[in-house]
Design a protein around this motif. Structure first.
Motif, PDB file in Angstrom:
ATOM      1  N   LEU A   1       0.808  -1.220   0.000  1.00 58.88           N
ATOM      2  CA  LEU A   1       0.000   0.000   0.000  1.00 58.88           C
ATOM      3  C   LEU A   1       0.844   1.274   0.000  1.00 58.88           C
ATOM      4  O   LEU A   1       0.324   2.360  -0.229  1.00 58.88           O
ATOM      5  N   HIS A   2       2.135   1.163   0.239  1.00 58.68           N
ATOM      6  CA  HIS A   2       3.004   2.342   0.244  1.00 58.68           C
ATOM      7  C   HIS A   2       3.153   2.879  -1.187  1.00 58.68           C
ATOM      8  O   HIS A   2       3.173   2.102  -2.146  1.00 58.68           O
ATOM      9  N   PRO A   3       3.278   4.198  -1.334  1.00 54.13           N
ATOM     10  CA  PRO A   3       3.525   4.743  -2.680  1.00 54.13           C
ATOM     11  C   PRO A   3       4.838   4.194  -3.247  1.00 54.13           C
ATOM     12  O   PRO A   3       5.810   3.989  -2.510  1.00 54.13           O
ATOM     13  N   LEU A   4       4.855   3.976  -4.549  1.00 49.37           N
ATOM     14  CA  LEU A   4       6.077   3.474  -5.180  1.00 49.37           C
ATOM     15  C   LEU A   4       7.240   4.432  -4.949  1.00 49.37           C
ATOM     16  O   LEU A   4       8.381   4.000  -4.757  1.00 49.37           O
ATOM     17  N   GLY A   5       6.964   5.734  -4.936  1.00 47.40           N
ATOM     18  CA  GLY A   5       8.012   6.709  -4.656  1.00 47.40           C
ATOM     19  C   GLY A   5       8.663   6.476  -3.308  1.00 47.40           C
ATOM     20  O   GLY A   5       9.879   6.609  -3.149  1.00 47.40           O
ATOM     21  N   TYR A   6       7.868   6.100  -2.322  1.00 49.34           N
ATOM     22  CA  TYR A   6       8.398   5.782  -0.993  1.00 49.34           C
ATOM     23  C   TYR A   6       9.261   4.523  -1.060  1.00 49.34           C
ATOM     24  O   TYR A   6      10.355   4.475  -0.488  1.00 49.34           O
ATOM     25  N   LEU A   7       8.772   3.499  -1.766  1.00 50.13           N
ATOM     26  CA  LEU A   7       9.527   2.240  -1.851  1.00 50.13           C
ATOM     27  C   LEU A   7      10.881   2.447  -2.534  1.00 50.13           C
ATOM     28  O   LEU A   7      11.846   1.758  -2.219  1.00 50.13           O
ATOM     29  N   PHE A   8      10.951   3.404  -3.453  1.00 56.39           N
ATOM     30  CA  PHE A   8      12.217   3.719  -4.121  1.00 56.39           C
ATOM     31  C   PHE A   8      13.066   4.709  -3.323  1.00 56.39           C
ATOM     32  O   PHE A   8      14.175   5.042  -3.725  1.00 56.39           O
ATOM     33  N   GLY A   9      12.540   5.207  -2.200  1.00 57.59           N
ATOM     34  CA  GLY A   9      13.295   6.134  -1.361  1.00 57.59           C
ATOM     35  C   GLY A   9      13.357   7.545  -1.912  1.00 57.59           C
ATOM     36  O   GLY A   9      14.300   8.295  -1.613  1.00 57.59           O
ATOM     37  N   LEU A  10      12.366   7.941  -2.705  1.00 60.07           N
ATOM     38  CA  LEU A  10      12.354   9.284  -3.275  1.00 60.07           C
ATOM     39  C   LEU A  10      11.967  10.309  -2.223  1.00 60.07           C
ATOM     40  O   LEU A  10      11.135  10.046  -1.347  1.00 60.07           O
ATOM     41  N   THR A  11      12.538  11.482  -2.324  1.00 64.73           N
ATOM     42  CA  THR A  11      12.257  12.580  -1.403  1.00 64.73           C
ATOM     43  C   THR A  11      10.796  12.998  -1.513  1.00 64.73           C
ATOM     44  O   THR A  11      10.248  13.071  -2.617  1.00 64.73           O
TER      45      THR A  11
ATOM     46  N   GLN B   1       4.607   7.115  -9.545  1.00 64.09           N
ATOM     47  CA  GLN B   1       5.346   7.202  -8.282  1.00 64.09           C
ATOM     48  C   GLN B   1       4.411   7.440  -7.101  1.00 64.09           C
ATOM     49  O   GLN B   1       4.759   7.148  -5.962  1.00 64.09           O
ATOM     50  N   HIS B   2       3.213   7.928  -7.361  1.00 62.02           N
ATOM     51  CA  HIS B   2       2.225   8.175  -6.301  1.00 62.02           C
ATOM     52  C   HIS B   2       1.322   6.961  -6.065  1.00 62.02           C
ATOM     53  O   HIS B   2       0.565   6.941  -5.108  1.00 62.02           O
ATOM     54  N   TRP B   3       1.388   5.977  -6.938  1.00 58.58           N
ATOM     55  CA  TRP B   3       0.526   4.804  -6.847  1.00 58.58           C
ATOM     56  C   TRP B   3       1.092   3.783  -5.863  1.00 58.58           C
ATOM     57  O   TRP B   3       2.302   3.689  -5.663  1.00 58.58           O
ATOM     58  N   SER B   4       0.200   2.977  -5.332  1.00 56.00           N
ATOM     59  CA  SER B   4       0.628   1.824  -4.529  1.00 56.00           C
ATOM     60  C   SER B   4       0.957   0.675  -5.477  1.00 56.00           C
ATOM     61  O   SER B   4       0.589   0.686  -6.661  1.00 56.00           O
ATOM     62  N   SER B   5       1.626  -0.330  -4.949  1.00 55.04           N
ATOM     63  CA  SER B   5       1.927  -1.530  -5.738  1.00 55.04           C
ATOM     64  C   SER B   5       0.637  -2.196  -6.194  1.00 55.04           C
ATOM     65  O   SER B   5       0.565  -2.713  -7.317  1.00 55.04           O
TER      66      SER B   5
END
Length: 127
Positions: free
Chosen positions: A41-51, A106-110
Motif C-alpha cells: 500500500l506504500h507509494p512506489l516513490g516511498y519504496l524507491f526512497g524518493l524525497t 510514483q504516487h501509486w501503490s503496488s
C-alpha cells in the motif's frame, strides 16, 4: 559498476531463474529490492526512497497478488533494453507485468500499479 538504477521485484520464487536475475542485476550495478506484501500500500516513490514520499498509514489487510511484477527506476534506455533482452538471451521465462516508474505512477501503490498492468496485459493478449 554502481548506477542510480533501481528495481522493485514482487513474488519471485527462490529458484535458479531468480538467482540468475539477481546475479545479472548485481553485476550491472542495479539496486534491487524485493517488496513484501506488507508494503503493497506504500507509494512506489516511498519504496524507491524518493524525497517527499511517506509510507501509507493504512495496513494491508488482504490486498495481494501472486504474479511476478517488476518496477524499474532510473534505467537508461540501454540498461532497460539489455535487462529485458537478458531473459531472451538466457532462455528465461519473461515477466509479464513490468513498468517504469513515472511522475504519475510514483504516487501509486503496488496494488494500484498491479491492477493497471493486469488490465493492460489482458487487453493486449485478447484474441
Amino acid at each position: 559498476m554502481k548506477t542510480d538504477a533501481q528495481i522493485l521485484m514482487y513474488n519471485f520464487k527462490e529458484d535458479e531463474r531468480t538467482r540468475q536475475i539477481s546475479r545479472y542485476l548485481n553485476i550491472a550495478g542495479i539496486s534491487c529490492k524485493t517488496v513484501p506484501v506488507t508494503d503493497y500500500l506504500h507509494p512506489l516513490g516511498y519504496l524507491f526512497g524518493l524525497t517527499g514520499f511517506s509510507p501509507s498509514p493504512q495496513f494491508n489487510l488482504g490486498g495481494n497478488f501472486s504474479d511476478e511484477m517488476l518496477v524499474m527506476h532510473n534505467f537508461s534506455q540501454e540498461q532497460q533494453t539489455d535487462f529485458l533482452g537478458f531473459f531472451h538471451r538466457n532462455g528465461l521465462a519473461p515477466v509479464d507485468l513490468k513498468a517504469v516508474l513515472t511522475p504519475v505512477t510514483q504516487h501509486w501503490s503496488s496494488l494500484k500499479l498491479h491492477g493497471e498492468l493486469s488490465k493492460e496485459h489482458t487487453l493486449m493478449h485478447k484474441k
